[in-house]
Design an enzyme around this catalytic site. Structure first.
Site, PDB file in Angstrom:
ATOM      1  CG  LEU A  31     -10.687  35.631 145.098  1.00  0.00           C
ATOM      2  CD1 LEU A  31     -10.929  36.170 146.521  1.00  0.00           C
ATOM      3  CD2 LEU A  31     -10.199  36.750 144.187  1.00  0.00           C
ATOM      4  N   GLY A  34      -2.291  33.956 144.049  1.00  0.00           N
ATOM      5  CA  GLY A  34      -1.839  35.253 143.526  1.00  0.00           C
ATOM      6  C   GLY A  34      -2.676  36.381 144.114  1.00  0.00           C
ATOM      7  CG  HIS A  35      -6.800  36.795 142.990  1.00  0.00           C
ATOM      8  ND1 HIS A  35      -7.108  35.608 142.371  1.00  0.00           N
ATOM      9  CD2 HIS A  35      -6.978  37.758 142.072  1.00  0.00           C
ATOM     10  CE1 HIS A  35      -7.467  35.854 141.125  1.00  0.00           C
ATOM     11  NE2 HIS A  35      -7.398  37.138 140.914  1.00  0.00           N
ATOM     12  CD  GLN A  59     -11.533  43.118 132.481  1.00  0.00           C
ATOM     13  OE1 GLN A  59     -11.866  43.972 133.298  1.00  0.00           O
ATOM     14  NE2 GLN A  59     -10.450  42.377 132.662  1.00  0.00           N
ATOM     15  CE  LYS A 146       7.010  44.054 139.899  1.00  0.00           C
ATOM     16  NZ  LYS A 146       8.419  43.689 140.194  1.00  0.00           N
ATOM     17  CD  GLN A 151      -5.271  44.505 134.626  1.00  0.00           C
ATOM     18  OE1 GLN A 151      -6.174  44.117 133.900  1.00  0.00           O
ATOM     19  NE2 GLN A 151      -5.054  43.975 135.823  1.00  0.00           N
ATOM     20  CB  VAL A 174       1.832  33.997 143.274  1.00  0.00           C
ATOM     21  CG1 VAL A 174       1.891  32.721 144.110  1.00  0.00           C
ATOM     22  CG2 VAL A 174       1.870  35.227 144.178  1.00  0.00           C
ATOM     23  CB  SER A 183      -3.701  32.303 135.260  1.00  0.00           C
ATOM     24  OG  SER A 183      -4.843  32.589 134.460  1.00  0.00           O
TER      25      SER A 183
END
Ligand code: PAF
Length: 274
Positions: A31, A34-35, A59, A146, A151, A174, A183
């Site tokens: 995490l 962003g999370h 995935q 976003k 996705q 973010v 990321s």
């Protein structure tokens, strides 16, 4: 905060909070801010927040970074606790998948262009796990960044077409102070590679500047972005509308500029909503 690992326990927990609004943040762990912003928004907007941490094997394509994907369980749990999460769901693969699974296929066009073209089958796996998680958690709202624009679109499409009742909440990207989109894969970047990684957001900023100045021609915008991105190995630069149809002309309030590129051996994506 409770920690649970089996779908049965999650079902039980979900029953115990039957009358409350539930926010759900699905993650693959490692995490970052962003999370955290998704989690905080969920905590603000719902009575209870459930976070899932599961590196979903279906995935990842063969040869991708499934085994190397960063795993930081202790730190993740601390972050969730501090952010006010009520329940963390951390299942094993065995608990989630059986040998005989009905197949869920991403839509044949929007699921197989751009990310779906370069990672064929990726979105089948994303939709499969997200559907399972939404069915288990039955949240009032579920939060998605976003940054993974395609996705997000495909999940919104799944919720609509399969008549799920959860509200999908899109959340802003973010960025680091210098523009790099956060990321979990940024940890793979060396100092030198990080400089090249910045070119993704820089190319998007340049595109936005030209659009503000009146440029609408997608080819011209993409060509200039490609020039900026030339030190990286670009997979695609594309402009789509909010339904992921390719655009020749930028439409204000209805366009997304997308970029995917390798910096060294790290594959990065970024985008800007116009
Ligand atoms: O965006 C992600 O981290 C994953 O694709 C998700 C939505 C948690 C499904 O595994």
């Amino acid at each position: 905060m409770i920690q649970i690992t089996t779908p049965q326990e999650l079902r039980q927990y979900r029953k115990s909070i039957h009358y409350e609004t539930i926010g759900f943040v699905p993650t693959m762990g490692a995490l970052h801010e962003g999370h955290i912003s998704l989690i905080k928004q969920s905590v603000r907007e719902n009575d209870k927040t459930i976070v899932s941490i599961f590196v979903n094997p279906t995935q990842f394509l063969p040869g991708e970074d499934l085994d190397a994907y960063p795993r930081k369980t202790e730190a993740d749990l601390k972050i969730c606790q501090l952010a006010g999460v009520d329940c963390v769901f951390m299942p094993t693969t065995k608990a989630i998948y059986t040998k005989e699974e009905p197949a869920l296929k991403a839509p044949k066009t929007t699921g197989y262009i751009l990310e779906g073209y370069h990672r064929p089958g990726h979105f089948d796996g994303v939709l499969q796990i997200v559907l399972k998680l939404l069915n288990l958690t039955r949240p009032t709202r579920a939060y998605f960044g976003k940054k993974d624009a395609q996705q997000l679109f495909l999940i919104q499409n799944m919720v609509q077409t399969l008549y799920l009742t959860t509200e999908i909440v899109p959340c802003e990207i973010v960025r680091e102070h210098d523009g790099l989109a956060l990321s979990s894969r940024n940890v793979y970047l060396s100092d030198e590679e990080r400089k090249h990684a910045l070119l993704l957001s820089r190319s998007l900023k340049r595109a936005a500047k030209h659009i503000i100045e009146g440029e609408r021609d997608a080819t011209k915008i993409k060509t200039e972005m490609m020039e900026i991105l030339s030190p990286t190995k670009v997979e695609y630069v594309e402009i789509v509308d909010r339904n992921f149809h390719l655009l020749h002309e930028v439409e204000i309030n209805n366009s997304i500029i997308l970029v995917a590129a390798y910096v060294g051996s790290t594959r990065l994506i970024d985008n800007m909503w116009i």
